[in-house]
Design an enzyme around this catalytic site. Structure first.
Site, PDB file in Angstrom:
ATOM      1  N   ASP A 172       0.875  -1.173   0.000  1.00 26.44           N
ATOM      2  CA  ASP A 172       0.000   0.000   0.000  1.00 26.44           C
ATOM      3  C   ASP A 172       0.911   1.220   0.000  1.00 26.44           C
ATOM      4  O   ASP A 172       1.718   1.383   0.918  1.00 26.44           O
ATOM      5  CB  ASP A 172      -0.905   0.009   1.232  1.00 26.44           C
ATOM      6  N   ASP A 257     -15.973 -11.547  -5.632  1.00 25.62           N
ATOM      7  CA  ASP A 257     -17.285 -11.024  -5.249  1.00 25.62           C
ATOM      8  C   ASP A 257     -17.681  -9.866  -6.151  1.00 25.62           C
ATOM      9  O   ASP A 257     -18.813  -9.406  -6.114  1.00 25.62           O
ATOM     10  CB  ASP A 257     -17.263 -10.577  -3.785  1.00 25.62           C
ATOM     11  N   GLU A 262     -20.903  -5.273 -14.003  1.00 21.66           N
ATOM     12  CA  GLU A 262     -21.951  -5.753 -13.091  1.00 21.66           C
ATOM     13  C   GLU A 262     -23.288  -5.142 -13.477  1.00 21.66           C
ATOM     14  O   GLU A 262     -23.336  -3.988 -13.911  1.00 21.66           O
ATOM     15  CB  GLU A 262     -21.591  -5.404 -11.639  1.00 21.66           C
ATOM     16  N   HIS A 280     -21.578  -9.791  -5.508  1.00 20.73           N
ATOM     17  CA  HIS A 280     -21.281  -8.544  -4.796  1.00 20.73           C
ATOM     18  C   HIS A 280     -21.966  -8.526  -3.423  1.00 20.73           C
ATOM     19  O   HIS A 280     -22.752  -7.635  -3.097  1.00 20.73           O
ATOM     20  CB  HIS A 280     -21.705  -7.328  -5.619  1.00 20.73           C
ATOM     21  N   LEU A 281     -21.613  -9.517  -2.611  1.00 23.54           N
ATOM     22  CA  LEU A 281     -22.222  -9.685  -1.290  1.00 23.54           C
ATOM     23  C   LEU A 281     -21.370  -9.115  -0.164  1.00 23.54           C
ATOM     24  O   LEU A 281     -21.712  -9.290   1.003  1.00 23.54           O
ATOM     25  CB  LEU A 281     -22.473 -11.177  -1.014  1.00 23.54           C
ATOM     26  N   GLY A 282     -20.270  -8.444  -0.497  1.00 23.80           N
ATOM     27  CA  GLY A 282     -19.345  -8.002   0.539  1.00 23.80           C
ATOM     28  C   GLY A 282     -19.987  -7.225   1.671  1.00 23.80           C
ATOM     29  O   GLY A 282     -19.602  -7.363   2.834  1.00 23.80           O
ATOM     30  N   ALA A 283     -20.981  -6.398   1.345  1.00 26.32           N
ATOM     31  CA  ALA A 283     -21.629  -5.576   2.378  1.00 26.32           C
ATOM     32  C   ALA A 283     -22.983  -6.136   2.791  1.00 26.32           C
ATOM     33  O   ALA A 283     -23.731  -5.474   3.498  1.00 26.32           O
ATOM     34  CB  ALA A 283     -21.804  -4.156   1.857  1.00 26.32           C
TER      35      ALA A 283
END
Length: 527
Positions: A172, A257, A262, A280-283
């Site tokens: 990073d 994910d 999309e 896209h289930l991350g949240a």
């Protein structure tokens, strides 16, 4: 006082509406509108709270004539045209921490699913095949996890991975050595990470710099048998290259994910062996949905009611606690910026904003933003703190910030200096009783004056009788003088007159004032 009005246009926890109301906002919950239907109603709202369904395009923003803030309940703001919102002076906020734990846990679940091939084993077992001999997993204990992105979510993943007895290395650009030690990770460069990691997980936003950060070239450099997880943003991985390397066995497994396109109804990775995907289930946990909805309501309410700015993507943060203290300084800064903007001629290639004494101990970004907002009004009447920095950048204005905590003649001071063809020119102001903005210097001449309403600025020779002549001229024109402020460099030298008036000053009166003996410059000002 009229309450700010907010529209919630996407489905979110009903407690969000309650928070808006409790904090002094009117709120309408109207979901499922088409873009055309949204355009018809958006003009009546000060705030717009969204999730991922509503797309805030240029057309929507053009119709949103009263809009001041957009709040995204979640991290991603791909559905908001942020540059255009900034140009329109609309603050864009998100809630980057409300679903951090949920997303991090999903990444860990993906790592474990890859390690033990759980989805495929589950599918075949339920078909009655009992494929025990087909699946040979790997332990995560002792393996090296490579983090690409070590921000909030990446840090949570690191802590969970360390709890699983994994070794964690991280890339990073913003990760300091001290923070790496605090997290318990080893900071490495990207090339080192891809060659050493057994598992790689991505936790970085999608930008021009991070797009395809796992390119074909980097994927080929990865350790043979690497397993890759992406629960961050689509577009970080070259999907076609990933498929080829999964097919060849160089990459042992991948779990995504998120996808470049999309919703991903079709994708070359679908059906590839050792590939796992989720929509896209991350949240997508109950806790996260509640958290982001409540946070966006709190942030937007603080902004609309108290002026607090939290998690804004296009302006400096300003806490609700800071706002009352900074409010008089921002008023002073905007007035000084406006004065400079109205008096300056031609281009302004450079501007220096200096704070001194008490002002230097405060958050500087709102003060700088307020100066630019006042200054840039010479170019646009719809400028504010959000779009002023963008307008200044577009016009090539170089902005310099100077902080001097030592107290000078005044306990607190804000000075704005601009470079002109005739040399540097500066204007300075202070606060009386810590709340009343007051001009104290203009172009090297000391003068104490309020900056308010309609004013007349005159530069003249300091000669007897001049005040009487300008007073007579204005009186004959039916213009009443409210306040009268004088300053001069020296006796008989250059003098400045700044007076407030109760009526607009016609152009012919300005012209007659310019013809008075000793007058060098006359300018009508508005604040």
């Amino acid at each position: 006082m009229t309450k700010p009005k907010v529209l919630i246009s996407d489905k979110m926890d009903p407690n969000a509406a309650r928070i808006f109301e409790e904090r002094g906002c009117e709120v309408d919950v109207i979901t499922g509108k088409t873009p055309e239907e949204l355009k018809e109603i958006i003009g009546q709202y000060d705030g717009l709270a969204i999730r991922s369904s509503t797309r805030v395009t240029q057309e929507i923003l053009d119709a949103a004539t009263n809009l001041k803030v957009i709040g995204r309940a979640g991290i991603g703001v791909d559905n908001v045209d942020i540059p255009y919102a900034s140009a329109k002076g609309v603050v864009v906020m998100n809630t980057p921490f409300g679903n951090s734990i949920t997303t991090a846990e999903h990444a860990i679940a993906m790592i474990m699913s890859l390690a033990r091939q759980i989805p495929e084993a589950n599918e075949l077992t339920q078909k009655g095949e009992w494929p025990k001999s087909k699946f040979m997993g790997v332990e995560v204990t002792g393996k090296t996890l490579g983090l690409i992105g070590a921000g909030n979510i990446g840090a949570i993943v690191a802590s969970r991975a360390l709890g699983l007895r994994m070794k964690v290395i991280a890339y990073d650009p913003f990760l300091t050595p001290e923070r790496a030690v605090e997290m318990g990770v080893e900071k490495v460069d990207l090339e080192t990470l891809v060659t050493r990691a057994d598992f790689i997980t991505l936790h970085t936003p999608l930008t021009d710099e991070t797009r395809n950060i796992l390119s074909r070239e980097r994927l080929e450099k990865c350790k043979k048998g690497v397993r890759i997880v992406n629960c961050a943003r689509g577009g970080l991985i070259d999907e076609l290259a990933l498929k080829d390397l999964l097919d060849s066995g160089h990459v042992a497994g991948a779990a995504l994910d998120v996808f470049a396109e999309e919703p991903a109804k079709e994708n070359p990775l679908f059906g590839t062996p050792n590939f796992i995907c989720t929509p896209h289930l991350g949240a997508s946990t109950t806790e996260a949905q509640v958290n982001v909805a409540l946070q966006v309501a709190e942030q937007m309410s603080d902004f609309l009611v108290n002026g607090g700015v939290t998690n804004a993507l296009n302006m400096p943060s300003l806490s609700a606690e800071e706002a009352p203290k900074l409010k008089p300084y921002m008023a002073l800064a905007e007035k000084i910026g406006s004065l400079v903007g109205q008096l300056a001629h031609g281009d302004l290639p450079k501007i220096s904003i200096e704070t001194e004494g008490a002002a230097a101990q405060l958050n500087q970004k709102p003060i700088v933003g307020a100066v630019l907002a006042g200054l840039m009004k010479r170019f646009s009447s719809s400028v504010n703190m959000v779009n002023a920095p963008f307008l200044a950048k577009e016009r090539g204005i170089e902005v310099r910030e100077v902080r001097n905590e030592n107290q000078g003649t005044y306990q607190t001071l804000v000075r704005v200096t601009v470079a002109t063809s005739a040399g540097d020119r500066s204007v300075a102001g202070t606060l009386f009783a810590n709340r009343e903005p007051r001009l104290v210097e203009i172009f090297g001449i000391g003068i104490e004056a309020d900056l308010d309403g309609r004013m007349l600025y005159i530069v003249n020779d300091d000669v007897p009788g001049f005040i009487g002549r300008i007073g007579s001229l204005l009186g004959e024109a039916g213009i009443n003088i409210g306040t009268f402020h004088l300053g001069r460099r020296e006796t008989g030298g250059e003098a400045v007159l700044l007076l407030s008036v109760d009526q607009p000053i016609p152009a012919d009166v300005i012209a007659r004032a310019q013809e008075l003996e000793g007058v060098k410059m006359v300018k009508a000002l508005t604040f």
